[in-house]
Design an enzyme around this catalytic site. Structure first.
Site, PDB file in Angstrom:
ATOM      1  N   GLN A  71      45.590  37.720  34.222  1.00 34.08           N
ATOM      2  CA  GLN A  71      45.469  39.159  34.005  1.00 34.08           C
ATOM      3  C   GLN A  71      46.830  39.831  33.800  1.00 34.08           C
ATOM      4  OE1 GLN A  71      42.407  39.677  37.570  1.00 34.08           O
ATOM      5  NE2 GLN A  71      42.350  41.395  36.171  1.00 34.08           N
ATOM      6  N   HIS A  72      46.781  41.063  33.302  1.00 33.31           N
ATOM      7  CA  HIS A  72      47.890  42.033  33.341  1.00 33.31           C
ATOM      8  C   HIS A  72      49.030  41.838  32.350  1.00 33.31           C
ATOM      9  CE1 HIS A  72      46.066  43.162  37.161  1.00 33.31           C
ATOM     10  NE2 HIS A  72      46.392  42.001  37.707  1.00 33.31           N
ATOM     11  N   ASP A 233      40.878  36.250  34.535  1.00 36.30           N
ATOM     12  CA  ASP A 233      40.566  34.937  35.122  1.00 36.30           C
ATOM     13  C   ASP A 233      39.778  35.029  36.428  1.00 36.30           C
ATOM     14  OD1 ASP A 233      42.794  35.824  36.569  1.00 36.30           O
ATOM     15  OD2 ASP A 233      43.972  34.014  36.229  1.00 36.30           O
TER      16      ASP A 233
HETATM   17  O1  LIG Z   1      47.400  39.138  38.784  1.00 37.03           O
HETATM   18  C1  LIG Z   1      46.402  38.518  39.105  1.00 37.03           C
HETATM   19  C2  LIG Z   1      45.176  39.217  39.563  1.00 37.03           C
HETATM   20  O2  LIG Z   1      45.298  40.595  39.662  1.00 37.03           O
HETATM   21  C3  LIG Z   1      46.431  37.021  39.057  1.00 37.03           C
HETATM   22  O3  LIG Z   1      45.320  36.470  39.688  1.00 37.03           O
HETATM   23  C4  LIG Z   1      46.546  36.563  37.621  1.00 37.03           C
HETATM   24  O4  LIG Z   1      45.312  36.826  36.986  1.00 37.03           O
HETATM   25  C5  LIG Z   1      46.988  35.118  37.505  1.00 37.03           C
HETATM   26  O5  LIG Z   1      46.084  34.190  37.978  1.00 37.03           O
HETATM   27  P1  LIG Z   1      46.382  32.616  38.160  1.00 37.03           P
HETATM   28  O6  LIG Z   1      46.958  32.125  36.875  1.00 37.03           O
HETATM   29  O7  LIG Z   1      47.290  32.477  39.316  1.00 37.03           O
HETATM   30  O8  LIG Z   1      45.039  31.999  38.436  1.00 37.03           O
END
Ligand SMILES: O=C(CO)[C@@H](O)[C@H](O)COP(=O)(O)O
Ligand SMILES: Nc1ncnc2c1ncn2[C@@H]1O[C@H](COP(=O)(O)OP(=O)(O)O)[C@@H](O)[C@H]1O
Length: 468
Positions: A71-72, A233
């Site tokens: 995300q983000h 994700d």
């Molecule tokens: O920033 C967040 C949720 O807000 C993280 O959960 C990212 O979405 C990355 O996820 P992973 O790659 O660590 O699974």
């Protein structure tokens, strides 16, 4: 029987699963690594996605596909569809000051009401404000902003930079879904609309934003292939494990996350709970830490062991690691919001300074950060009947066992698998079927609750000192 595919373009790697539409059985899979770092050229994700697809034997026989992703991340495009600068990822903390500026502008409750969340450095909005203040020439060029999974979906559909893609740089063809849009900091998960006043404040102008696509509709078609909206994700993982009321999912990847699917929106002005949307357009209250699986990677290399040996060592020690506590803020921390914090190993004496205690303290420390998230969700009315453990570090039996003690809740470990990619595949299936199939999920382990052990209380003593 038709096949569907799901992709997880996560922080460390890209994974694809190809599944039978009807039964959900895994037919083929592939994976490829992403580069390290918190600033990444999106082209690396596209290369990894193509490598993963190749490893999985291609997708020529697949009828529908969706992409879930980290995300983000801020992906900024110019009018020619070119990426203006490397994407700043969710775990890049340089925009912590800009998060404070957004809160000062709209008020803590004001911004939480507008977007469901109090922004921290992870959120896309803070990265855009950083861009405007630090690279104004780049900010001025921004014609469109999208997220990692949006950009990959656009590329997969055939769009891309002028001269490098079949369909060219049509920015109006960018798409996303509510779950990932809800992590931008300029989207309202309650109304399903972007919040232009925030966007205008952070970037200074209104760029093209990806169109929000419903979960069981195709965002694009490419020949006979339907391409879904995709998802953030964590939302995809909840969809992949078919999380229902009473289930709280804990994901142990690069990030540690605790989340549940809920009918009720949250707007936590303290910033502990992010008020995201779920794949199915319900809500996904979520607590995220920056320090999860990589804490164990780092402790493995410090102790000179692999993950299995770290787990075995940890289980030689007693719960609470004889007073040894790791506060694991190796990357700073997001929840609590301590972007500049450093990790600390506490409580050592000449007697308890053993490899076993340190291994156990590493696992307990990683989990204690998330136990605080479980407590916050409980205070917001989310019931925890069981914790479903997913993500890379969930494969470790010692982590599974210690999680039951640290969380004081029964743990369910689904059969090893890529649950973000599975959630994306299930979304792809819903395009063909009209609604999501109830694919069966095998359980690897069920660990009953043993009640809360001593780790959390002693962890809090040291972690709370960081807040003083
Ligand atoms: O920033 C967040 C949720 O807000 C993280 O959960 C990212 O979405 C990355 O996820 P992973 O790659 O660590 O699974
Ligand atoms: N058995 C294990 N024990 C602990 N950590 C593990 C184990 N297997 C993999 N990992 C770690 O899990 C992480 C990858 O998990 P993943 O969920 O794919 O992360 P991300 O989604 O952030 O890319 C890596 O840091 C890896 O070292």
């Amino acid at each position: 029987m038709p096949l569907v595919a799901g992709i997880d373009s996560s922080t460390q790697s890209c994974k694809i699963v190809i599944r039978d539409l009807e039964s959900g059985a895994l037919v083929r899979e592939g994976r490829a690594s992403h580069p390290n770092g918190t600033e990444v050229n999106p082209q690396a994700w596209w290369n990894a996605l193509n490598e993963a697809i190749k490893q999985a034997g291609g997708i020529d026989d697949v009828s529908a596909i969706s992409i879930g992703g980290q995300q983000h991340g801020m992906v900024v495009l110019d009018t020619d569809g070119k990426v203006i600068r490397d994407a700043l990822l969710w775990n890049d903390t340089r925009s912590a000051g800009q998060a404070n500026e957004i809160v000062a502008k709209f008020g803590a409750q004001g911004i939480a009401d507008l977007t469901g969340s109090l922004p921290v450095a992870s959120f896309t909005a803070t990265k855009l404000l950083w861009l405007k203040q630090n690279e104004p020439e780049n900010a001025a060029k921004v014609a469109a902003v999208c997220l990692p999974h949006d950009w990959l979906t656009w590329r997969l559909a055939g769009y891309g930079p002028l001269g490098e893609s079949a369909l060219g740089p049509d920015l109006s063809a960018l798409t996303t879904d509510a779950s990932d849009a809800s992590g931008t900091g300029y989207f309202n998960p309650k109304t399903g609309e972007y919040v232009n006043e925030v966007l205008e404040f952070v970037l200074g102008h209104l760029p093209v934003l990806p169109k929000i696509i419903e979960p069981n509709k195709a965002a694009h078609t490419k020949g006979a292939l339907a391409i879904g909206a995709g998802a953030g994700d964590n939302a995809a993982a909840a969809f992949g494990v078919l999380a229902k009321a009473g289930d709280v999912v804990v994901s142990l990847g690069t990030s540690g996350t605790v989340f549940a699917v809920s009918k009720t929106a949250t707007n936590d002005s303290t910033g502990t709970i992010a008020g995201f949307a779920s794949v199915s357009s319900d809500f996904l209250p979520l607590v995220c830490t920056l320090n999860a699986a990589r804490v164990l990677d780092s402790m493995c290399s410090m102790l000179g062991v692999d993950h299995n040996e770290l787990g075995a060592l940890a289980l030689q020690a007693e719960p609470g690691a004889d007073g040894v506590v790791l506060v694991p803020y190796f990357e700073g921390e997001r929840t609590p919001n301590l972007p500049d914090a450093k990790a600390g190993l506490h409580g050592l004496t000449l007697k308890n300074n053993t490899r076993a205690n340190i291994a156990r303290a590493a696992i307990e420390g990683m989990l204690c950060g998330l136990a605080a998230g479980l407590e916050a969700l409980a205070a917001a009315g989310v019931k925890t009947e069981r914790v479903i453990l997913v993500g890379g570090a969930a494969a470790n039996p010692a982590v599974q066992q210690i999680a039951a003690e640290v969380f004081g809740a029964p743990i369910t470990v689904p059969a090893p698998g890529e649950y973000v990619a599975n959630g994306a595949a299930r979304q792809a299936a819903s395009i063909l079927l009209g609604s999501a199939p109830d694919w069966k999920i095998e359980t690897l382990a069920q660990i009953p609750t043993t009640g809360q052990g001593p780790a959390l209380a002693q962890y809090k003593k040291y972690a709370n000192a960081y807040l003083a």
